[in-house]
Design a protein around this motif. Structure first.
Motif, mmCIF file in Angstrom:
data_model
loop_
_atom_site.group_PDB
_atom_site.id
_atom_site.type_symbol
_atom_site.label_atom_id
_atom_site.label_comp_id
_atom_site.label_asym_id
_atom_site.label_seq_id
_atom_site.Cartn_x
_atom_site.Cartn_y
_atom_site.Cartn_z
ATOM 1 N N PRO A 11 41.033 33.521 55.256
ATOM 2 C CA PRO A 11 39.868 34.149 55.861
ATOM 3 C C PRO A 11 39.407 35.235 54.912
ATOM 4 N N PRO A 12 38.136 35.996 55.185
ATOM 5 C CA PRO A 12 37.737 36.882 54.089
ATOM 6 C C PRO A 12 39.033 37.921 53.873
ATOM 7 N N GLY A 13 38.808 38.248 52.707
ATOM 8 C CA GLY A 13 40.031 39.243 52.125
ATOM 9 C C GLY A 13 41.314 38.795 52.198
ATOM 10 N N ALA A 14 41.685 37.137 52.247
ATOM 11 C CA ALA A 14 43.049 36.922 52.324
ATOM 12 C C ALA A 14 43.468 36.975 50.875
ATOM 13 N N GLY A 15 42.619 37.035 49.844
ATOM 14 C CA GLY A 15 43.100 37.205 48.296
ATOM 15 C C GLY A 15 42.638 35.770 47.746
ATOM 16 N N LYS A 16 41.569 35.118 48.116
ATOM 17 C CA LYS A 16 41.275 33.757 47.399
ATOM 18 C C LYS A 16 40.816 34.056 45.942
ATOM 19 N N GLY A 17 39.742 35.068 45.976
ATOM 20 C CA GLY A 17 39.272 35.493 44.871
ATOM 21 C C GLY A 17 40.413 36.001 43.820
ATOM 22 N N THR A 18 41.351 36.772 44.317
ATOM 23 C CA THR A 18 42.419 37.441 43.505
ATOM 24 C C THR A 18 43.237 36.332 42.879
ATOM 25 N N GLN A 19 43.483 35.411 43.736
ATOM 26 C CA GLN A 19 44.347 34.205 43.443
ATOM 27 C C GLN A 19 43.709 33.168 42.364
ATOM 28 N N LYS A 54 19.945 36.192 54.512
ATOM 29 C CA LYS A 54 19.938 36.951 55.846
ATOM 30 C C LYS A 54 21.100 36.225 56.684
ATOM 31 N N TYR A 55 21.652 35.394 56.336
ATOM 32 C CA TYR A 55 22.732 34.712 56.799
ATOM 33 C C TYR A 55 23.980 35.711 56.246
ATOM 34 N N MET A 56 23.938 35.776 55.092
ATOM 35 C CA MET A 56 25.009 36.782 54.098
ATOM 36 C C MET A 56 25.197 38.143 55.102
ATOM 37 N N LEU A 61 27.974 32.253 58.593
ATOM 38 C CA LEU A 61 27.959 31.125 57.491
ATOM 39 C C LEU A 61 26.565 30.700 57.408
ATOM 40 N N VAL A 62 26.171 30.521 55.886
ATOM 41 C CA VAL A 62 24.903 29.741 55.585
ATOM 42 C C VAL A 62 24.773 28.193 55.885
ATOM 43 N N PRO A 63 23.580 28.048 56.503
ATOM 44 C CA PRO A 63 23.869 26.447 57.116
ATOM 45 C C PRO A 63 24.314 25.164 55.930
ATOM 46 N N VAL A 66 22.317 23.864 53.356
ATOM 47 C CA VAL A 66 21.918 24.614 52.132
ATOM 48 C C VAL A 66 23.091 25.016 51.268
ATOM 49 N N VAL A 67 24.252 24.611 51.584
ATOM 50 C CA VAL A 67 25.510 24.885 50.795
ATOM 51 C C VAL A 67 25.878 23.680 49.897
ATOM 52 N N VAL A 68 26.014 22.585 50.807
ATOM 53 C CA VAL A 68 26.661 21.385 50.374
ATOM 54 C C VAL A 68 26.332 20.807 48.908
ATOM 55 N N GLY A 88 35.994 29.016 48.721
ATOM 56 C CA GLY A 88 35.020 29.188 49.680
ATOM 57 C C GLY A 88 34.233 27.988 50.284
ATOM 58 N N PHE A 89 34.585 26.765 49.904
ATOM 59 C CA PHE A 89 33.873 25.793 50.178
ATOM 60 C C PHE A 89 35.099 24.516 50.215
ATOM 61 N N PRO A 90 35.304 23.531 51.251
ATOM 62 C CA PRO A 90 34.471 23.939 52.303
ATOM 63 C C PRO A 90 34.785 24.990 53.420
ATOM 64 N N ARG A 126 41.860 45.755 53.819
ATOM 65 C CA ARG A 126 41.633 45.301 52.634
ATOM 66 C C ARG A 126 40.077 45.431 51.989
ATOM 67 N N LEU A 127 39.460 44.901 53.112
ATOM 68 C CA LEU A 127 37.877 44.786 52.472
ATOM 69 C C LEU A 127 37.312 45.932 52.251
ATOM 70 N N SER A 128 37.655 46.967 53.464
ATOM 71 C CA SER A 128 37.108 48.385 53.111
ATOM 72 C C SER A 128 37.642 49.069 51.842
ATOM 73 N N TYR A 140 38.904 44.321 42.693
ATOM 74 C CA TYR A 140 39.932 45.453 42.751
ATOM 75 C C TYR A 140 40.100 45.959 44.116
ATOM 76 N N HIS A 141 41.263 46.771 44.299
ATOM 77 C CA HIS A 141 41.239 47.416 45.512
ATOM 78 C C HIS A 141 41.710 48.805 45.269
ATOM 79 N N LEU A 142 41.093 49.836 46.004
ATOM 80 C CA LEU A 142 41.091 51.281 45.640
ATOM 81 C C LEU A 142 42.645 51.678 45.635
HETATM 82 P P1 AP5 Z 1 39.853 38.875 47.537
HETATM 83 O O1 AP5 Z 1 40.705 38.090 46.530
HETATM 84 O O2 AP5 Z 1 38.602 39.710 47.109
HETATM 85 O O3 AP5 Z 1 39.733 38.195 48.867
HETATM 86 P P2 AP5 Z 1 38.907 37.027 49.161
HETATM 87 O O4 AP5 Z 1 39.730 36.080 50.111
HETATM 88 O O5 AP5 Z 1 38.339 36.229 48.015
HETATM 89 O O6 AP5 Z 1 37.774 37.440 50.217
HETATM 90 P P3 AP5 Z 1 36.211 37.284 50.362
HETATM 91 O O7 AP5 Z 1 35.606 38.623 51.179
HETATM 92 O O8 AP5 Z 1 35.450 37.157 48.941
HETATM 93 O O9 AP5 Z 1 36.099 35.953 50.822
HETATM 94 P P4 AP5 Z 1 34.933 35.468 51.882
HETATM 95 O O10 AP5 Z 1 35.406 34.156 52.162
HETATM 96 O O11 AP5 Z 1 34.781 35.905 53.262
HETATM 97 O O12 AP5 Z 1 33.707 35.949 51.034
HETATM 98 P P5 AP5 Z 1 32.803 34.801 50.164
HETATM 99 O O13 AP5 Z 1 32.084 35.803 48.989
HETATM 100 O O14 AP5 Z 1 33.279 33.436 49.992
HETATM 101 O O15 AP5 Z 1 40.883 40.188 48.096
HETATM 102 C C1 AP5 Z 1 40.287 41.107 49.074
HETATM 103 C C2 AP5 Z 1 40.932 42.748 48.645
HETATM 104 O O16 AP5 Z 1 42.097 42.643 49.050
HETATM 105 C C3 AP5 Z 1 40.470 42.935 47.300
HETATM 106 O O17 AP5 Z 1 40.308 44.229 47.217
HETATM 107 C C4 AP5 Z 1 41.902 42.717 46.675
HETATM 108 O O18 AP5 Z 1 42.312 43.498 45.537
HETATM 109 C C5 AP5 Z 1 43.136 42.814 47.873
HETATM 110 N N1 AP5 Z 1 44.079 42.132 47.813
HETATM 111 C C6 AP5 Z 1 43.984 40.812 47.444
HETATM 112 N N2 AP5 Z 1 45.128 39.935 47.497
HETATM 113 C C7 AP5 Z 1 46.289 41.104 47.916
HETATM 114 C C8 AP5 Z 1 47.489 41.123 48.438
HETATM 115 N N3 AP5 Z 1 48.243 40.207 48.090
HETATM 116 N N4 AP5 Z 1 47.961 42.429 48.855
HETATM 117 C C9 AP5 Z 1 47.247 43.432 48.687
HETATM 118 N N5 AP5 Z 1 45.872 43.524 48.402
HETATM 119 C C10 AP5 Z 1 45.483 42.305 48.165
HETATM 120 O O19 AP5 Z 1 31.518 34.639 51.061
HETATM 121 C C11 AP5 Z 1 30.545 35.501 51.485
HETATM 122 C C12 AP5 Z 1 29.559 34.972 52.201
HETATM 123 O O20 AP5 Z 1 28.845 33.964 51.682
HETATM 124 C C13 AP5 Z 1 30.014 34.442 53.589
HETATM 125 O O21 AP5 Z 1 29.979 35.392 54.844
HETATM 126 C C14 AP5 Z 1 28.732 33.484 54.043
HETATM 127 O O22 AP5 Z 1 27.634 34.044 54.306
HETATM 128 C C15 AP5 Z 1 28.606 32.670 52.873
HETATM 129 N N6 AP5 Z 1 29.291 31.385 52.261
HETATM 130 C C16 AP5 Z 1 30.304 31.512 51.598
HETATM 131 N N7 AP5 Z 1 30.674 30.262 51.207
HETATM 132 C C17 AP5 Z 1 29.957 29.443 52.298
HETATM 133 C C18 AP5 Z 1 30.119 28.278 52.766
HETATM 134 N N8 AP5 Z 1 31.019 27.175 52.238
HETATM 135 N N9 AP5 Z 1 29.401 27.711 53.986
HETATM 136 C C19 AP5 Z 1 28.564 28.837 54.520
HETATM 137 N N10 AP5 Z 1 28.230 30.130 54.112
HETATM 138 C C20 AP5 Z 1 29.030 30.442 52.982
#
Ligand code: AP5
Length: 224
Positions: A11-19, A54-56, A61-63, A66-68, A88-90, A126-128, A140-142
């Motif tokens: 899910p969003p904020g799971a830590g995908k970017g961090t890992q 506009k979707y973001m 989700l972006v259609p 557009v993404v594929v 973030g894909f798929p 986390r996201l706030s 980062y996280h505050l």
């Molecule tokens: P972080 O590592 O930033 O989490 P994340 O999982 O990368 O969260 P995102 O919000 O980036 O994911 P997302 O999937 O919603 O967004 P995306 O940019 O892909 O960690 C979050 C916070 O927690 C940080 O502050 C971190 O420091 C902290 N943290 C991490 N790990 C921790 C831990 N273990 N313990 C404590 N704290 C921790 O997508 C954005 C938008 O783009 C989508 O909404 C959509 O509109 C569009 N989009 C993207 N991909 C697609 C797709 N494939 N198809 C259609 N639309 C798409």
């Protein structure tokens, strides 16, 4: 296992970017972050950016169409010839099918899908508190992972800002999209024997250790 072809799911904020940042460094993998590619396109005012913006903003989700194409181009590029890490894909079944087909044409396979699991309430917390740098999107996280100097990225010295879609109402919408469209990918990949689950509530370094240990086991199993 000659190549590592990995997906980060969660899910969003799971830590995908961090890992993702750590793993791409650990394993020398090209790191394809769909959200960053789309945000850059919006910032640069490209055709892709106009289609996605506009979707973001609304947390939708972006259609798929557009993404594929944009992501498959990266997977098929020379840079990703020896492996890749997708973040973030798929995010939908049609995206997963398109990726599977593209890899099939290249006679390649996914190695594993790394699912980082975190409950919804934790996501909102986390996201706030998340801040990202304007230059490269370093995360980062505050409270949980603060930078050494307030408001400044440790890695490239650029300014830290809050993402527009990290407002609570938009985060809740992103979570709904995740549960409606993306969560089902866990069973899709589980049926194919590719899913590996990780407790994303553990501290970042522990999650990283767990993922690395899992990948090491996969490599070992391949040699047996
Ligand atoms: P972080 O590592 O930033 O989490 P994340 O999982 O990368 O969260 P995102 O919000 O980036 O994911 P997302 O999937 O919603 O967004 P995306 O940019 O892909 O960690 C979050 C916070 O927690 C940080 O502050 C971190 O420091 C902290 N943290 C991490 N790990 C921790 C831990 N273990 N313990 C404590 N704290 C921790 O997508 C954005 C938008 O783009 C989508 O909404 C959509 O509109 C569009 N989009 C993207 N991909 C697609 C797709 N494939 N198809 C259609 N639309 C798409």
């Amino acid at each position: 296992m000659s190549e590592l072809n990995l997906i980060l799911l969660g899910p969003p904020g799971a830590g995908k970017g961090t890992q993702g940042e750590r793993l791409s460094e650990d394993f020398g993998l090209p790191y394809v972050v769909t959200g960053n590619l789309l945000r850059e396109a919006v910032r640069d005012g490209t055709d892709l950016g106009h289609k996605a913006e506009k979707y973001m903003k609304e947390g939708e989700l972006v259609p798929d169409e557009v993404v594929v194409e944009v992501i498959l181009e990266r997977v098929q590029s020379d840079e990703a010839r020896d492996g890749f890490l997708l973040d973030g894909f798929p995010r939908t079944i049609p995206q997963a099918e398109a990726l599977g087909e593209a890899l099939g044409v290249l006679e390649r396979e996914l190695t594993a899908v790394l699912a980082i699991e975190v409950p919804d309430d934790e996501v909102v917390r986390r996201l706030s508190g998340r801040r990202t740098c304007v230059k490269a999107g370093h995360v980062y996280h505050l409270e949980f992972d603060p930078p050494k100097r307030e408001g400044i990225c440790d890695q490239d010295g650029s300014r830290l800002v809050q993402r527009e879609d990290d407002r609570e109402d938009v985060v809740r919408k992103r979570l709904r999209e995740y549960h409606d469209k993306t969560a089902r990918l866990a069973s899709y990949y589980e049926e194919r024997g590719l899913l590996r689950r990780f407790d994303g509530c553990r501290p970042p370094a522990e999650v990283n250790d767990h993922i690395r240990a899992t990948l090491a086991t996969l490599r070992l199993e391949e040699r047996l």
